[in-house]
Design an enzyme around this catalytic site. Sequence first.
Site, PDB file in Angstrom:
ATOM      1  N   CYS A 168     -39.295  24.238 -61.674  1.00 11.43           N
ATOM      2  CA  CYS A 168     -38.751  23.313 -62.855  1.00 11.43           C
ATOM      3  C   CYS A 168     -39.694  22.286 -63.121  1.00 11.43           C
ATOM      4  CB  CYS A 168     -37.401  22.808 -62.495  1.00 11.43           C
ATOM      5  SG  CYS A 168     -36.212  24.316 -62.226  1.00 11.43           S
TER       6      CYS A 168
ATOM      7  N   ARG B  21     -44.566  25.537 -63.587  1.00 13.85           N
ATOM      8  CA  ARG B  21     -43.619  25.277 -62.637  1.00 13.85           C
ATOM      9  C   ARG B  21     -42.395  25.949 -62.880  1.00 13.85           C
ATOM     10  NH1 ARG B  21     -44.440  20.042 -60.292  1.00 13.85           N
ATOM     11  NH2 ARG B  21     -42.540  20.117 -59.588  1.00 13.85           N
TER      12      ARG B  21
ATOM     13  N   TRP C 150     -36.975  27.343 -63.275  1.00 12.51           N
ATOM     14  CA  TRP C 150     -37.214  28.492 -62.384  1.00 12.51           C
ATOM     15  C   TRP C 150     -35.863  28.806 -61.552  1.00 12.51           C
ATOM     16  CZ3 TRP C 150     -37.214  29.286 -57.091  1.00 12.51           C
ATOM     17  CH2 TRP C 150     -37.862  30.018 -56.696  1.00 12.51           C
TER      18      TRP C 150
ATOM     19  N   ASN D 238     -34.518  19.198 -61.342  1.00 14.80           N
ATOM     20  CA  ASN D 238     -35.231  20.095 -60.501  1.00 14.80           C
ATOM     21  C   ASN D 238     -34.940  19.882 -58.849  1.00 14.80           C
ATOM     22  OD1 ASN D 238     -37.442  21.262 -59.306  1.00 14.80           O
ATOM     23  ND2 ASN D 238     -38.569  19.639 -59.629  1.00 14.80           N
ATOM     24  N   GLY D 239     -34.481  21.138 -58.280  1.00 10.27           N
ATOM     25  CA  GLY D 239     -34.034  20.831 -57.035  1.00 10.27           C
ATOM     26  C   GLY D 239     -33.044  21.603 -56.743  1.00 10.27           C
TER      27      GLY D 239
ATOM     28  N   GLU E 103     -55.895  36.144 -47.800  1.00  8.47           N
ATOM     29  CA  GLU E 103     -55.843  35.385 -49.079  1.00  8.47           C
ATOM     30  C   GLU E 103     -55.962  36.476 -50.054  1.00  8.47           C
ATOM     31  OE1 GLU E 103     -54.707  32.749 -50.202  1.00  8.47           O
ATOM     32  OE2 GLU E 103     -55.907  32.236 -51.986  1.00  8.47           O
TER      33      GLU E 103
ATOM     34  N   LYS F 266     -53.681  37.065 -53.390  1.00  8.97           N
ATOM     35  CA  LYS F 266     -54.231  36.783 -54.867  1.00  8.97           C
ATOM     36  C   LYS F 266     -53.825  38.107 -55.682  1.00  8.97           C
ATOM     37  CE  LYS F 266     -54.558  33.571 -55.011  1.00  8.97           C
ATOM     38  NZ  LYS F 266     -54.292  32.457 -54.113  1.00  8.97           N
TER      39      LYS F 266
ATOM     40  N   GLU G  52     -49.819  38.808 -55.895  1.00 11.65           N
ATOM     41  CA  GLU G  52     -49.152  37.708 -56.717  1.00 11.65           C
ATOM     42  C   GLU G  52     -49.440  37.642 -58.555  1.00 11.65           C
ATOM     43  OE1 GLU G  52     -49.405  33.465 -55.968  1.00 11.65           O
ATOM     44  OE2 GLU G  52     -51.436  33.605 -55.454  1.00 11.65           O
TER      45      GLU G  52
ATOM     46  N   HIS H  24     -53.591  50.747 -35.505  1.00 11.48           N
ATOM     47  CA  HIS H  24     -52.232  50.318 -34.955  1.00 11.48           C
ATOM     48  C   HIS H  24     -51.076  50.530 -35.895  1.00 11.48           C
ATOM     49  CE1 HIS H  24     -54.000  49.139 -31.053  1.00 11.48           C
ATOM     50  NE2 HIS H  24     -54.895  48.087 -31.910  1.00 11.48           N
TER      51      HIS H  24
ATOM     52  N   LYS I  43     -45.531  27.119 -59.469  1.00 13.04           N
ATOM     53  CA  LYS I  43     -46.475  26.573 -58.998  1.00 13.04           C
ATOM     54  C   LYS I  43     -46.242  25.758 -57.746  1.00 13.04           C
ATOM     55  CE  LYS I  43     -51.079  25.253 -58.544  1.00 13.04           C
ATOM     56  NZ  LYS I  43     -51.851  26.299 -57.942  1.00 13.04           N
TER      57      LYS I  43
HETATM   58  O1  M6R Z   1     -48.814  23.213 -53.229  1.00 12.80           O
HETATM   59  P1  M6R Z   1     -49.176  24.011 -51.846  1.00 12.80           P
HETATM   60  O2  M6R Z   1     -50.412  24.297 -51.471  1.00 12.80           O
HETATM   61  O3  M6R Z   1     -48.157  23.391 -50.920  1.00 12.80           O
HETATM   62  O4  M6R Z   1     -48.347  25.368 -52.189  1.00 12.80           O
HETATM   63  C1  M6R Z   1     -48.209  26.397 -51.143  1.00 12.80           C
HETATM   64  C2  M6R Z   1     -47.989  27.706 -51.672  1.00 12.80           C
HETATM   65  O5  M6R Z   1     -46.798  27.565 -52.466  1.00 12.80           O
HETATM   66  C3  M6R Z   1     -49.095  28.227 -52.723  1.00 12.80           C
HETATM   67  O6  M6R Z   1     -50.461  27.966 -51.811  1.00 12.80           O
HETATM   68  C4  M6R Z   1     -48.760  29.695 -53.126  1.00 12.80           C
HETATM   69  O7  M6R Z   1     -48.846  30.420 -51.826  1.00 12.80           O
HETATM   70  C5  M6R Z   1     -49.758  29.892 -54.000  1.00 12.80           C
HETATM   71  N1  M6R Z   1     -49.246  30.741 -55.306  1.00 12.80           N
HETATM   72  C6  M6R Z   1     -50.914  30.745 -53.836  1.00 12.80           C
HETATM   73  O8  M6R Z   1     -51.782  31.370 -54.733  1.00 12.80           O
END
Ligand code: M6R
Length: 612
Positions: free
Chosen positions: A2, A27, A74, A100-101, A485, A489, A492, A508, A607
């Site tokens: 949010c 966000r 969100w 937000n929260g 990672e 990527k 997501e 395994h 984000k």
């Molecule tokens: O702001 P932060 O680095 O604490 O966020 C952690 C994760 O939410 C963030 O890295 C998330 O996994 C990303 N979408 C990855 O691309």
Amino acid sequence: MCGIFGYIGKRDALPFIVEGLKKLEYRGYDSAGVATLKDARLFLQKCQGKIADLERLLLRKPIDGNIGIGHTRWATHGKPSDENSHPHSDCSEKIAVVHNGIIENYLHLRRELAERGHRFSSVTDTEVIAHLIEEELNIKGTDLEHAVSRALKKLHGSFALAILYEGEKDKIVVARRGSPLIVGVAENETFVSSDIPAILKYTSRVIYLKDNEIAIITQDDISLKNLDGDTVKKEISFISWDPESAEKGGYTHFMLKEIHEQPKAIRDTIKDRIKLDSCQVHFDELNLTEEEIRNINRVVFTACGTSWHAGLAGEYIMEKFVNIPTEVEYAAEFRYRNPIIDENTLVIAITQSGETADTLGAVLEAKSQNAKVISICNVVGSSIARDSHGVIYTCAGPEIGVASTKAFTTQLAVIYLLCLHMGQVRGIINRNEAEEMIKELMAIPQKIEDLLQSEDEVAQIAEKYFHANNALFLGRGKGFPIALEGALKLKEISYIHAEGYPAAEMKHGPIALIDKNMPVVVLALLGRRYEKILGNIEEVNARGGNVIAIATKGDNEIKEKAQDVIYIPPTSSDLSTILAVIPLQLFAYYIAVKRGCHVDQPRNLAKSVTVE
Ligand code: M6R
């Protein structure tokens, strides 16, 4: 999670709010709304959908005023819908609240309010706040700020709030507990925002609200109070980010821009920290004495998502250069696991946003058990940076694409520098070794620039595989976090199911998945584990899989074993993580574009994850 934006000044609030919400859309983006005050009347419009949908609604049903608040959502409580969109109102529709929260005790409060006759129009947790404020305002002589502070005392959970009330035509009241909120101070106008990039265009002067603080913002004044009504000192901080850094700058997506910004981001992150004459590293706000470094007997990296992958890569080099037993823990697990830590444990929290609720919880848990906590963070003044004993900022600039790219590589650079520093203090790294390590690190930005030259090749490879439904990413040693990672990527932003594995683990279980439709990305860099990785590639080939190898420039042998090869420049194995992840970022990006996905705002994600 949010985004909140607010404006108070002499100009029409709506264009500022809509523009601000667009900047905060990363966000959350399932619904949006605005409320303004004009001639002592409250006007409100909201709808399910993106900010563009809200804009269309506002064209049909315009509202105006010099004071207003807005929200991009969100969903947490209640599906995305017009009714569940913010702002929320009370029974008399004189109050507008954006939030937000998460209000953890909202069900209990809602039941009580309903028993007292309140009618609800949504199923959100937020709406109870509007009704609680309404009740307080019904007590004779209570003004908005007092009503808000009394209402907030009844809430459990987290909130950043902005509130308008028809009865006080020149005022926005904002408050926070656990969720971020800043106040931007400009000439004759004031902004409220969940994040810095949305206000950078208007001002560089901000007030970071602390937990349980309320800001009362009028046309002429900003005052801060605690929940008991005591005045709190206003501290105005200066933001050094360039306003341009929050724009796309000619790129189709923020993610692509941010991938290309990595050489600069790493240069900015390392440049003022390396003393070339003495081959030493200096951090301004680390707040860790040499004696404390010598006394550390255990290191715990804690983080979420991509930042957790940076911690996993950090484990390898912390153990190698600093010789301290090191663990990596998901923040949400760490905080509720009753971790066995003490004053000789160094907890390193890694976070781009500095606002991730789970990571913040882990930091507070570690502090409560007397561990020394430092954070590696990209946002100056964010909650985690403030709550840690020391902080090392990554200088990546604002990262707006939901998929983290430049934040990750700058985190890796900082961890490398931190290990170098700690290794020197503990007498493990000598001057010649330090000189060599620094030389290698300083060459990295140029190597990334060289690597980005092969972007078209990566795009062509992506073209071959964009129809895949599943993908496997394999790596050994420091290649393993990069495999994780790369898989994150891809999943997501392209919604292809992707798994990262230590290459040796493939046999395994995951090997059962391999067939001709399964792209297998293998981190196959020259070094200690190269022969073993070749063995894993053979295993994939023997089962008809398609291997895309990330290899070291100059390695011709690999071409005979992999269907596709992407080369990265040679570097030390400890820095290869930074280079190896870049083609994986591009691979995910081009596949997502080819599949028509919304790269910067992938579905269901946000984000900054400020709820548990
Ligand atoms: O702001 P932060 O680095 O604490 O966020 C952690 C994760 O939410 C963030 O890295 C998330 O996994 C990303 N979408 C990855 O691309």
